[in-house]
Write an enzyme that holds these catalytic residues in place. Structure first.
Site: not given
Length: 674
Positions: A223, A328, A359
């Protein structure tokens, strides 16, 4: 220590060749002695330690856990970034916590570095268990989040965990992917290579050098952390040998907007979330710059240019091992797709894993394969081990739950950009999709924007005419159809109001079992058992909660999507009010994917307005007309147009919903990146 047999043979050779010329035995005896010594060396057991590039030990093509994690050196350094983000009149220092094996340091052997630069080490935590850094009374790190230190330090690597500027123990201000964020990590790489200054304290202190490292760095992170890896690689910094970005942003504009359509609230929310208390007090001016530079209009500004790493892909020196969840909905696959394409254009060495999760870190959906693969990747690029990983298939793809296939290159060989046209049927709002059957000029369909609905509502009623969508489907496929890469949908549309948003989604229609990416674990469920990867201490366990696939039986699966603000049809730099009734043509970019629509299923393209929960609605509620004769989808189909084999649309079976539409996700406030 070398084995006894090898030590004895080396000593015998030394005795022979070190004798004075006058006291040496005849050459025949010398030759015999040499042969005996060489035979002893060849027949002896393999050495316990074989050095690779002077650091780490390698046996059977893998670095081995020959060093003590419990005895590892733990220290902190504050690196001068050369910036003064908080405006206090002195340059900012960022904190880097270091864990490195003691044995190479004692022997004067230099080690490479695995680095994770993050804003989350104190505010939110890392990994499935939200671990944060902890420290002892001396300020040295006790718990380093995730397994990188536990697993890799015993194998001859140092791990360096960097607090981004403005977070945790670092000076400066968070600027959400901008120069301060990137310089936070780049400066540490410069320090590791002797090009920047480091200190023993946040202020004052004595200078510290990194004589223990060879300067070779691999960055990794999920991320925001992986985003920093992308951004640092795009600077071309020397010493960065490889990056492993996991579900990472490649252009911050595309995190907050998609072709002018707002996806969530502005970046000031994120900076406010992660900044330390001291930064909150000192960074009001920087926060205002963020707000001013990122207006909610959807216009591209210099703020976004400074946070666009794709444009600088040509500067990347590092190899790239990208990992992406194809479902995601936080860091969407558009980021991976455009980054991958840009890297490929510049010949960057690369590899990819594509999962069916949301995610989620690969450690939490394919742990047993991920850790050894990552080890081999780092061994090759940081220890110089010729293990062949760079010659193996480029792509691993989760084809169905926990079933993976590989491809020599990605997108898949034989992928061709294929035009699919939209045709009408006798039922308004429903149409056909195929390589033939283009609509006659003047043929239109229409929908009225309803921000209370989203793609799951549309897909669950794909064969039923509803006011908020138009749907176009193939006949039942007689052969599997694989889509590999990112596509587009060019739409010619009119609006009844001065603003309109467009959504285009691809749907696989047919029964299958998928990962429940809309569930709380985004495709995984966390178990009560643990498995261990590396060595533990009292303050840092190497044992992590196990996970399993969270699955769902469905009859439709949205596998790619894209959105746009029609007012940005000409340029992202400046949107314009629409003239009601006037036609505009805009090409919507679809997120990259790799999906097989199996024989017996159908492929659908849905064109609608606001995808509720994923994009924000326009400031009006338009009815939008679609000119079918001037609307076309371009999809990356393996085998091209000839691979689309379907029954005539009239022969298709009615689509029966097995589940109600899932509720739309909450769009604001923005979800954290981590």
């Amino acid at each position: 220590m070398a084995s006894v047999g090898v030590a004895q043979s080396r000593f015998s050779l030394w005795l022979v060749i070190s004798q004075p010329r006058t006291s040496r035995i005849p050459w025949i005896s010398l030759a015999a002695a040499l042969l005996v010594a060489l035979a002893a060396a060849l027949l002896a057991p393999a050495p316990a330690h074989a050095a690779a590039r002077g650091a780490g030990t390698v046996r059977h093509g893998l670095s081995q856990p020959d060093y003590s994690y419990a005895d590892a050196i733990r220290e902190a350094v504050w690196v001068d970034t050369g910036m003064d983000g908080d405006g206090d009149g002195r340059t900012d220092r960022v904190a880097a916590d270091i864990i490195r094996p003691r044995e190479p340091a004692q022997a004067g052997r230099k080690v490479p570095v695995i680095m994770d630069a993050s804003p989350y080490y104190s505010c939110c935590g890392r990994g499935n268990e939200s671990q944060i850094k902890t420290y002892d009374a001396a300020g040295d790190i006790v718990q380093a989040p995730l397994y990188y230190d536990n697993y890799f330090v015993p194998r001859g690597y140092a791990t360096v965990l960097v607090d981004l500027a403005g977070t945790d123990r670092s000076d400066g201000c968070v600027d959400v992917g901008g120069p301060s964020d990137i310089q936070s990590a780049k400066a540490v790489i410069d320090w590791l290579n002797g090009r920047a200054k480091g200190y023993s304290a946040r202020s004052g202190g004595h200078t510290v050098t990194a004589g223990w490292t060879n300067g070779d760095v691999g960055m990794i992170g999920k991320s925001w952390d992986g985003t920093i890896a992308n951004g640092v690689a795009a600077t071309g910094v020397k010493g960065l040998k490889t990056i492993v970005p996991i579900s990472a942003i490649s252009s911050w504009y595309d995190y907050y907007f998609h072709q002018g359509a707002a996806l969530q609230d502005g970046p000031e929310w994120l900076s406010d979330l992660v900044e330390s208390d001291s930064a909150h007090a000192d960074c009001a001016a920087e926060q205002q710059k963020i707000i001013d530079g990122s207006p909610r209009s959807g216009d591209w500004t210099p703020f976004w240019t400074a946070r666009d790493y794709v444009k600088d892909a040509g500067k990347v020196r590092a190899s790239v091992f990208a990992v992406q969840g194809m479902q995601d909905l936080n860091v969407r696959t558009k980021h991976f797709g455009q980054w991958w394409t840009a890297l490929a254009a510049h010949g960057v060495e690369r590899k990819v894993w594509l999962s069916q999760t949301g995610h989620v870190d690969p450690f939490d959906y394919r742990r047993d394969a991920w850790v050894p693969t990552l080890q081999r990747w780092f061994d090759h690029y940081l220890l110089g081990v010729d293990n062949g990983i760079q010659r193996e298939p480029m792509a691993d793809i989760e084809r169905s739950v926990d079933h993976w296939t590989t491809d020599r290159v990605w997108p898949a060989p034989g992928t061709k950009d294929t035009s699919l046209v939209l045709g009408p049927t006798a039922t308004a709002g429903l149409g056909t999709l195929g390589t033939t059957g283009h609509a006659a000029p003047g043929t239109t369909e229409s929908f009225t924007d309803d921000p209370n609905l989203w793609e799951e509502d549309w897909a669950s009623s794909v064969d039923t005419p509803t006011p908020a969508k138009t749907a176009f489907t193939t006949g039942v496929l007689t052969k599997d159809l694989r889509i590999s890469g990112g596509g587009t949908v060019t739409v010619t549309a009119t609006s009844t109001t001065t603003s309109a948003h467009l959504s285009a989604v691809l749907v696989d229609l047919g029964p299958e079992t998928i990962r429940n990416y809309l569930g709380g674990g985004e495709g995984i469920t966390t178990l009560g058992t643990r498995s261990c990867y590396g060595e533990s201490t009292a303050g840092d366990s190497a044992c992590y909660l196990d996970t399993a696939a969270d699955t769902e039986n469905v009859d439709h699966n949205v596998f790619s999507r894209g959105w746009a603000d029609l007012g940005h049809y000409k340029s992202l730099e400046h949107g314009v009010p629409l003239v009601p009734g006037r036609p505009y043509t805009m090409t919507i970019q679809l997120a990259a994917t790799d999906h097989v629509v199996p024989a017996g299923h159908r492929l659908a393209l849905i064109v609608a307005g606001t995808d509720g929960g994923l994009i924000l609605p326009p400031d009006t509620t338009p009815t939008v007309g679609i000119d079918l004769a001037h609307t076309v989808a371009h999809l990356p189909i393996v085998g091209g147009a000839g691979a689309l084999h379907a029954q005539p649309a009239a022969a298709r079976t009615a689509h029966q919903a097995l589940r109600p539409a899932a509720p739309a996700p909450a769009l604001t406030p923005a979800a954290t990146l981590g």
